[in-house]
Design a protein around this motif. Structure first.
Motif, short mmCIF file in Angstrom:
data_model
loop_
_atom_site.label_atom_id
_atom_site.label_comp_id
_atom_site.label_asym_id
_atom_site.label_seq_id
_atom_site.Cartn_x
_atom_site.Cartn_y
_atom_site.Cartn_z
N GLY A 41 -12.12 2.75 -60.60
CA GLY A 41 -11.51 2.42 -61.89
C GLY A 41 -11.38 0.92 -62.06
N HIS A 42 -10.95 0.25 -61.01
CA HIS A 42 -10.88 -1.22 -61.06
C HIS A 42 -12.27 -1.81 -61.23
CE1 HIS A 42 -6.68 -2.09 -60.54
NE2 HIS A 42 -6.61 -1.15 -59.60
N ARG A 43 -13.25 -1.26 -60.55
CA ARG A 43 -14.61 -1.77 -60.66
C ARG A 43 -15.15 -1.58 -62.09
NH1 ARG A 43 -17.19 -3.75 -56.63
NH2 ARG A 43 -19.24 -3.17 -57.43
N ARG A 44 -14.82 -0.45 -62.72
CA ARG A 44 -15.26 -0.24 -64.11
C ARG A 44 -14.64 -1.28 -65.03
NH1 ARG A 44 -14.63 5.20 -62.38
NH2 ARG A 44 -12.51 5.28 -63.21
N LEU A 45 -13.36 -1.59 -64.83
CA LEU A 45 -12.70 -2.58 -65.66
C LEU A 45 -13.29 -3.97 -65.41
CD1 LEU A 45 -10.59 -3.54 -67.66
CD2 LEU A 45 -8.88 -3.41 -65.81
N THR A 46 -13.52 -4.31 -64.15
CA THR A 46 -14.13 -5.60 -63.86
C THR A 46 -15.52 -5.70 -64.47
OG1 THR A 46 -12.84 -5.77 -61.80
CG2 THR A 46 -14.78 -7.19 -62.00
N LYS A 47 -16.26 -4.61 -64.43
CA LYS A 47 -17.59 -4.62 -65.05
C LYS A 47 -17.48 -4.89 -66.55
CE LYS A 47 -21.84 -2.09 -65.76
NZ LYS A 47 -22.59 -0.86 -65.59
N ARG A 48 -16.50 -4.30 -67.21
CA ARG A 48 -16.32 -4.58 -68.65
C ARG A 48 -16.00 -6.06 -68.88
NH1 ARG A 48 -13.71 0.37 -68.62
NH2 ARG A 48 -11.64 -0.45 -69.05
N MET A 49 -15.23 -6.65 -67.96
CA MET A 49 -14.97 -8.09 -68.06
C MET A 49 -16.27 -8.87 -67.96
SD MET A 49 -11.64 -8.99 -68.17
CE MET A 49 -11.61 -10.56 -67.35
N LEU A 50 -17.10 -8.49 -66.99
CA LEU A 50 -18.38 -9.17 -66.82
C LEU A 50 -19.25 -9.04 -68.07
CD1 LEU A 50 -19.17 -8.03 -63.18
CD2 LEU A 50 -18.59 -10.35 -63.91
N GLU A 51 -19.25 -7.87 -68.65
CA GLU A 51 -20.09 -7.61 -69.82
C GLU A 51 -19.71 -8.48 -71.02
OE1 GLU A 51 -21.31 -2.96 -68.98
OE2 GLU A 51 -19.44 -3.39 -70.03
N ILE A 52 -18.41 -8.71 -71.21
CA ILE A 52 -17.99 -9.47 -72.40
C ILE A 52 -17.87 -10.96 -72.15
CG2 ILE A 52 -16.82 -7.47 -73.40
CD1 ILE A 52 -14.15 -8.83 -72.71
N PHE A 53 -17.94 -11.38 -70.91
CA PHE A 53 -17.82 -12.80 -70.61
C PHE A 53 -19.01 -13.53 -71.21
CE2 PHE A 53 -16.54 -16.56 -68.47
CZ PHE A 53 -15.26 -16.32 -68.01
N PRO A 54 -18.77 -14.58 -72.00
CA PRO A 54 -19.90 -15.32 -72.59
C PRO A 54 -20.84 -15.85 -71.49
CG PRO A 54 -17.82 -16.01 -73.57
CD PRO A 54 -17.48 -15.12 -72.40
N GLU A 55 -22.13 -15.63 -71.67
CA GLU A 55 -23.12 -15.94 -70.62
C GLU A 55 -23.04 -17.38 -70.12
OE1 GLU A 55 -26.91 -14.82 -68.49
OE2 GLU A 55 -26.09 -13.59 -70.07
N ASN A 56 -23.08 -18.36 -71.01
CA ASN A 56 -23.06 -19.75 -70.56
C ASN A 56 -21.77 -20.10 -69.84
OD1 ASN A 56 -24.13 -22.46 -70.35
ND2 ASN A 56 -22.55 -23.00 -71.83
N GLU A 57 -20.64 -19.70 -70.40
CA GLU A 57 -19.36 -20.02 -69.81
C GLU A 57 -19.14 -19.28 -68.48
OE1 GLU A 57 -19.84 -19.55 -73.02
OE2 GLU A 57 -18.99 -21.31 -73.99
N PHE A 58 -19.81 -18.16 -68.29
CA PHE A 58 -19.73 -17.41 -67.05
C PHE A 58 -20.11 -18.30 -65.87
CE2 PHE A 58 -21.89 -14.50 -63.97
CZ PHE A 58 -20.79 -13.70 -63.65
#
Length: 174
Positions: A29-46
């Motif tokens: 469940g934590h990994r799913r939430l972290t993945k959603r964070m990764l998905e929405i993080f702006p690519e350049n700023e990542f």
């Protein structure tokens, strides 16, 4: 019987607070939430954004991935190789695109699911020096892996808010 402050041998009649299956679901469940964070993080700023000297979210993500795969392998098999093998205690360089980071994340998630059934129930109470550095009961090491991810995801929440991006609800681990 107590061997040390970090190593308590539990009686064989202890009550189970959480099943291994429920603990796996909690971690995933934590990994799913972290993945959603990764998905929405702006690519350049990542790869570039930082506040107050903290590492970029790409660097924080690599710490999470670098710990998770050798961590679950070590928990399941006792083979702690793969983390810090270079001896300089640094983390992997992030792949060049977020797409590749997400593919790596999914691969590790699959590996966690594959290794999990190999963990014998008595293994959780065994004390081992994880990664050749951290001596603790296996359950403590597992909780550390989860806590480490939560900690770094929280840094990502701060970054996203500073960038004007609404992060996913921290409680939604569906």
């Amino acid at each position: 019987m107590e061997n040390s402050s970090m190593n308590t041998v539990l009686p064989k009649t202890t009550t189970v607070v959480i099943t291994p299956e429920a603990l796996l679901e909690h971690w995933q469940g934590h990994r799913r939430l972290t993945k959603r964070m990764l998905e929405i993080f702006p690519e350049n700023e990542f790869y570039t954004f930082s506040i107050g000297g903290m590492r970029t979210y790409a660097q924080l993500t690599m710490e999470m991935t670098d710990l998770a795969l050798p961590g679950i392998k070590g928990i399941a098999t006792g083979d702690w190789s793969g983390y810090g093998d270079s001896g300089d205690n640094t983390h992997s360089t992030a792949p060049k695109t977020k797409k590749e980071v997400l593919e790596k994340w999914d691969f590790i998630t699959d590996q966690i699911n594959a290794y999990w059934p190999q963990i014998a129930p008595e293994r959780y109470q065994e004390v081992e020096k994880a990664f050749g550095q951290f001596e603790a009961p296996i359950y403590g090491t597992l909780l550390y892996l989860i806590d480490n991810e939560i900690h770094h995801r929280a840094q990502g929440y701060v970054y996203l808010r500073a960038l004007g991006t609404e992060p996913p609800a921290f409680w939604d681990r569906s």
